[in-house]
Design a protein around this motif. Structure first.
Motif, PDB file in Angstrom:
ATOM      1  N   SER A  41      -7.186   5.386   6.107  1.00 32.96           N
ATOM      2  CA  SER A  41      -6.286   4.426   5.472  1.00 32.96           C
ATOM      3  C   SER A  41      -6.844   3.964   4.134  1.00 32.96           C
ATOM      4  CB  SER A  41      -6.079   3.227   6.395  1.00 32.96           C
ATOM      5  OG  SER A  41      -5.260   2.247   5.779  1.00 32.96           O
ATOM      6  N   ALA A  42      -8.162   3.716   4.076  1.00 35.03           N
ATOM      7  CA  ALA A  42      -8.790   3.288   2.819  1.00 35.03           C
ATOM      8  C   ALA A  42      -8.714   4.391   1.770  1.00 35.03           C
ATOM      9  CB  ALA A  42     -10.242   2.890   3.073  1.00 35.03           C
ATOM     10  N   GLU A  44      -6.498   6.791   1.640  1.00 35.34           N
ATOM     11  CA  GLU A  44      -5.092   6.936   1.250  1.00 35.34           C
ATOM     12  C   GLU A  44      -4.691   5.869   0.238  1.00 35.34           C
ATOM     13  OE1 GLU A  44      -0.618   6.943   3.299  1.00 35.34           O
ATOM     14  OE2 GLU A  44      -2.416   6.789   4.544  1.00 35.34           O
ATOM     15  N   ARG A  45      -5.084   4.625   0.494  1.00 36.03           N
ATOM     16  CA  ARG A  45      -4.748   3.539  -0.434  1.00 36.03           C
ATOM     17  C   ARG A  45      -5.448   3.732  -1.774  1.00 36.03           C
ATOM     18  NH1 ARG A  45      -4.820  -1.975   3.322  1.00 36.03           N
ATOM     19  NH2 ARG A  45      -3.146  -1.330   4.751  1.00 36.03           N
ATOM     20  N   SER A  46      -6.703   4.174  -1.739  1.00 34.46           N
ATOM     21  CA  SER A  46      -7.430   4.430  -2.968  1.00 34.46           C
ATOM     22  C   SER A  46      -6.750   5.530  -3.783  1.00 34.46           C
ATOM     23  CB  SER A  46      -8.871   4.830  -2.653  1.00 34.46           C
ATOM     24  OG  SER A  46      -9.557   5.234  -3.816  1.00 34.46           O
ATOM     25  N   GLN A  48      -3.588   6.431  -3.607  1.00 31.27           N
ATOM     26  CA  GLN A  48      -2.306   5.934  -4.094  1.00 31.27           C
ATOM     27  C   GLN A  48      -2.486   5.056  -5.335  1.00 31.27           C
ATOM     28  OE1 GLN A  48      -0.675   3.972  -0.642  1.00 31.27           O
ATOM     29  NE2 GLN A  48       0.290   5.825   0.135  1.00 31.27           N
ATOM     30  N   LEU A  49      -3.530   4.215  -5.309  1.00 33.10           N
ATOM     31  CA  LEU A  49      -3.801   3.353  -6.458  1.00 33.10           C
ATOM     32  C   LEU A  49      -4.136   4.184  -7.692  1.00 33.10           C
ATOM     33  CD1 LEU A  49      -4.250   0.600  -7.754  1.00 33.10           C
ATOM     34  CD2 LEU A  49      -6.590   0.640  -6.878  1.00 33.10           C
TER      35      LEU A  49
END
Length: 266
Positions: A41-42, A44-46, A48-49
């Protein structure tokens, strides 16, 4: 009988070791599952950012080009204005435009200027037809535009003459994005302006955000090898990021092709 005759220590080991092993296996599996979920999840968010920041930077770059073109169209378009457009943008903002052209709607008074490594040359009228694709074909795209509206082309390959004193027959090939808008010259001749943006500028944005010099300081690049890719609307890979130390490297998508065969990109 053997168990009954064994010592208490042996009985305890036989009774406790299997449950302890089961608990350790279960605990390890649950720990792995939970940690894997949060790590993914981390990541993926990184990712995406980073993609959102990269998208914003590309949009900013293209919008800056649109504003430059719109501002030029509001001036009195002339040979000096077109040459000044190429030289001053490189000097003031660092935006390295490949070329600028005025295409007359009703006459043959076309003006085309191209730039390479700080050298600016005017394409003679007799050689404009050698530009492929010729800028005159964009009239159908531009004729319906209102003042201050800008048409944006897809990424295309541009072949054009670039005569220099030591090489008057030189021809160059570049991947470009064209932007066009209606305009009028100081003498009242109507037509449209075209600015040609070298796609290397977009590739170098990808390279910057994939380097240790990325503006996203909270996500410092590690030594692990990774790349950004730019896709077209049909899902084809157009090109990949490169080392930031190689801003003039050719556009490539060879990493996506590694170990594979078939049609892998344009």
């Amino acid at each position: 009988a053997a168990v009954r005759n064994s010592s208490i220590k042996t009985r305890l080991m036989i009774g406790l070791i299997p449950p302890v092993l089961i608990i350790l296996i279960f605990t390890g599996y649950r720990t792995y599952s939970i940690s894997s979920k949060f790590i993914n999840s981390a990541i993926e968010r990184s990712s995406q950012l980073q993609v959102m920041a990269l998208k914003h930077e590309i949009e900013y770059f293209l919008d800056h080009c649109r504003q430059d073109l719109s501002n030029l169209a509001k001036e009195n378009v002339s040979e000096d204005a077109l040459r000044r457009f190429l030289s001053l943008n490189k000097l003031n903002s660092g935006f390295d435009y490949l070329g600028i052209a005025f295409i007359s709607q009703k006459t043959a008074d076309h003006l085309v200027y191209m730039a390479k490594d700080g050298y600016i040359t005017q394409i003679p009228s007799a050689m404009i037809s050698e530009i492929k694709p010729i800028p005159l074909i964009y009239y159908e795209k531009v004729k319906q535009l209102a003042p201050d509206q800008v048409w944006l082309s897809p990424i295309t390959e541009l072949e054009f003459p670039f005569p220099e004193p030591e090489n008057p027959n030189q021809r160059l090939i570049r991947k470009v994005i064209n932007m066009a808008t209606p305009c009028c010259t100081s003498s009242g001749v109507t037509g449209y302006l075209i600015v040609m943006v070298d796609v290397l500028n977009l590739r170098n944005i990808l390279s910057l955000y994939n380097s240790s010099q990325s503006p996203i300081w909270a996500f410092e690049r590690t030594a692990e090898e990774r790349y950004f890719y730019l896709f077209d609307l049909d899902g084809w890979i157009l090109f990949q990021s490169e080392l930031i130390e190689k801003p003039h490297a050719d556009l490539s998508s060879h990493l996506a092709r590694t170990g594979l065969t078939g049609i892998l990109g344009r």
